[in-house]
Write an enzyme that holds these catalytic residues in place. Structure first.
Site, PDB file in Angstrom:
ATOM      1  N   PRO A  59       0.834  -1.200   0.000  1.00 17.69           N
ATOM      2  CA  PRO A  59       0.000   0.000   0.000  1.00 17.69           C
ATOM      3  C   PRO A  59       0.869   1.250   0.000  1.00 17.69           C
ATOM      4  O   PRO A  59       1.829   1.345   0.761  1.00 17.69           O
ATOM      5  CB  PRO A  59      -0.793  -0.118   1.300  1.00 17.69           C
ATOM      6  CG  PRO A  59       0.055  -0.989   2.167  1.00 17.69           C
ATOM      7  CD  PRO A  59       0.752  -1.947   1.260  1.00 17.69           C
TER       8      PRO A  59
ATOM      9  N   GLN B  77      -6.681  -1.288   1.785  1.00 19.72           N
ATOM     10  CA  GLN B  77      -6.119  -1.028   3.106  1.00 19.72           C
ATOM     11  C   GLN B  77      -7.014   0.012   3.764  1.00 19.72           C
ATOM     12  O   GLN B  77      -7.157   1.128   3.254  1.00 19.72           O
ATOM     13  CB  GLN B  77      -4.692  -0.499   3.025  1.00 19.72           C
ATOM     14  CG  GLN B  77      -4.082  -0.342   4.419  1.00 19.72           C
ATOM     15  CD  GLN B  77      -2.764   0.401   4.409  1.00 19.72           C
ATOM     16  OE1 GLN B  77      -2.728   1.591   4.107  1.00 19.72           O
ATOM     17  NE2 GLN B  77      -1.692  -0.286   4.737  1.00 19.72           N
TER      18      GLN B  77
ATOM     19  N   TYR C  12      -0.216   5.952  12.817  1.00 18.36           N
ATOM     20  CA  TYR C  12      -1.609   6.326  12.567  1.00 18.36           C
ATOM     21  C   TYR C  12      -2.498   5.837  13.728  1.00 18.36           C
ATOM     22  O   TYR C  12      -1.996   5.356  14.744  1.00 18.36           O
ATOM     23  CB  TYR C  12      -2.062   5.774  11.215  1.00 18.36           C
ATOM     24  CG  TYR C  12      -1.320   6.401  10.053  1.00 18.36           C
ATOM     25  CD1 TYR C  12      -1.375   7.777   9.824  1.00 18.36           C
ATOM     26  CD2 TYR C  12      -0.546   5.632   9.196  1.00 18.36           C
ATOM     27  CE1 TYR C  12      -0.683   8.365   8.777  1.00 18.36           C
ATOM     28  CE2 TYR C  12       0.150   6.204   8.134  1.00 18.36           C
ATOM     29  CZ  TYR C  12       0.076   7.576   7.929  1.00 18.36           C
ATOM     30  OH  TYR C  12       0.766   8.150   6.895  1.00 18.36           O
TER      31      TYR C  12
END
Length: 370
Positions: free
Chosen positions: A26, A103, A175
């Protein structure tokens, strides 16, 4: 270079049947105006599906939380227009014989306030605390955290409905999910805070709810990392014993594949235990859990990918060691990022032995969608 044959052995897990071990990693692109993937996005993925990439994992796609992103050109994985765009993508990938999973992603406090698809929406985080320890808003309640969990499950349900082959949960790189892992940002005193194992509870709930949303046959992947964008030297688990306890939360929640993100795949995770040439993060994850793992981090290139995101070029790097490690069973799948971003035919060239045609990474490729 050693034979590339191990990269092109089939891999099967539940309903996911892959022709080889190459995964497109990704990579954030930002070519989806107002969150809607365009025909160029569709063609970008389909081009690689038709050129011997075994599994494509999409760029980060945003869960239905208004504070999930700081860029209106990052793709949503909710709203009718965005999902219609993703339906075109997966249909085109399947038409080329490819397999793909989205994702699903939430930027957490890495999202800048006042930006993104919904600029007025507040950001989400475990405790409202930055990576420097500054409290910038109140800690969210348990019911608010439950809504965050539900957002991942809703995105996963949409992936199943659209016909995707797998789903990856983004739990890495500082994240939102990774912020729950990190004691610097997670100061909670309820079930989501405390020890590293306790701080993994949020991710465990996300995995469990995503599994319910997609059913038993679609594999669920978790991407995680020890390092953070905010602190490259951060390390969640200091020992194999801590690492095993941490990973057990995900195993118990039902995760099917662990995608262990490193900046350089060839670096040993615990060199004090098995030496400088010891198992990497994916290798240890497989050893400790028995689950299939994906390795990633500068495959085919000499420079690490965060540098690439900052505009740094990179020379090619031989594939010998990653192929040897794969052949020995250290990990099961190999994710390739920038090399595939720049050259959609990278896997095909490797398969056909045309490695002399592989080129170094030109950072200008980040500005295009080829």
């Amino acid at each position: 270079m050693s034979s590339a044959a191990p990269l092109f052995e089939p891999f099967k897990l539940k309903s996911l049947d892959l022709p080889n071990r190459i995964v497109m990693a990704p990579m954030t692109r930002g070519f989806s105006p107002n969150g809607v993937p365009t025909d160029d996005v569709r063609d970008y993925y389909a081009r690689r599906a038709g050129a011997d990439v075994g599994l494509i994992i999409s760029e980060g796609t945003l869960v239905p939380r208004k504070g999930a992103s700081d860029n209106p050109n990052y793709p949503l994985f909710h709203t009718e227009p965005a999902l219609a765009g993703w339906k075109k993508v997966i249909d085109a990938v399947h038409a080329e014989g490819g397999k793909m999973g989205p994702q699903i992603w939430h930027q957490g406090l890495l999202r800048k306030s006042g930006t993104g698809h919904y600029p007025d929406a507040p950001s989400d985080s475990p405790s409202g605390v930055t990576h420097k320890g500054k409290q910038i808003f109140e800690e969210p309640s348990e019911s608010e955290v439950a809504d965050m969990v539900a957002a991942y499950a809703k995105a996963a349900a949409s992936a199943k409905e659209l016909g995707f082959d797998t789903v990856e949960i983004h739990g890495a790189h500082g994240y939102l999910i990774d912020e729950f892992f990190w004691d610097v940002m997670n100061k909670r005193e309820d079930k989501y805070g405390g020890t590293l194992v306790d701080r993994a509870t949020f991710a465990g709930e996300v995995i469990s709810e995503v599994k319910k949303a997609v059913g038993p046959d679609i594999p669920v992947i978790l991407r995680f990392s020890q390092w953070k964008q905010q602190d490259y030297d951060a390390k969640l688990a200091q020992t194999p014993q801590e690492f095993e306890a941490f990973l057990k939360v995900f195993v118990d929640a039902g995760v099917d594949v662990l995608h262990a993100s490193q900046r350089r795949f060839w670096e040993a995770e615990f060199p004090d235990v098995d030496g400088e040439n010891g198992l990497n993060t994916a290798g240890w994850a497989k050893k400790l859990t028995g689950l299939p793992t994906i390795t990633v981090g500068s495959v085919g290139l000499s420079g690490e990918f965060i540098g690439g995101m900052r505009g740094e070029d990179s020379k090619t790097r031989p594939l010998t060691d990653v192929i040897e490690r794969l052949d020995k069973g250290e990990f099961d799948l190999v994710a390739v990022g920038r090399a595939l971003l720049q050259d959609p035919f990278w896997a095909q060239k490797v398969k056909e032995g045309r490695t002399d045609e592989l080129e170094g990474y030109d950072a200008k490729a980040m500005a295009t969608l080829y």
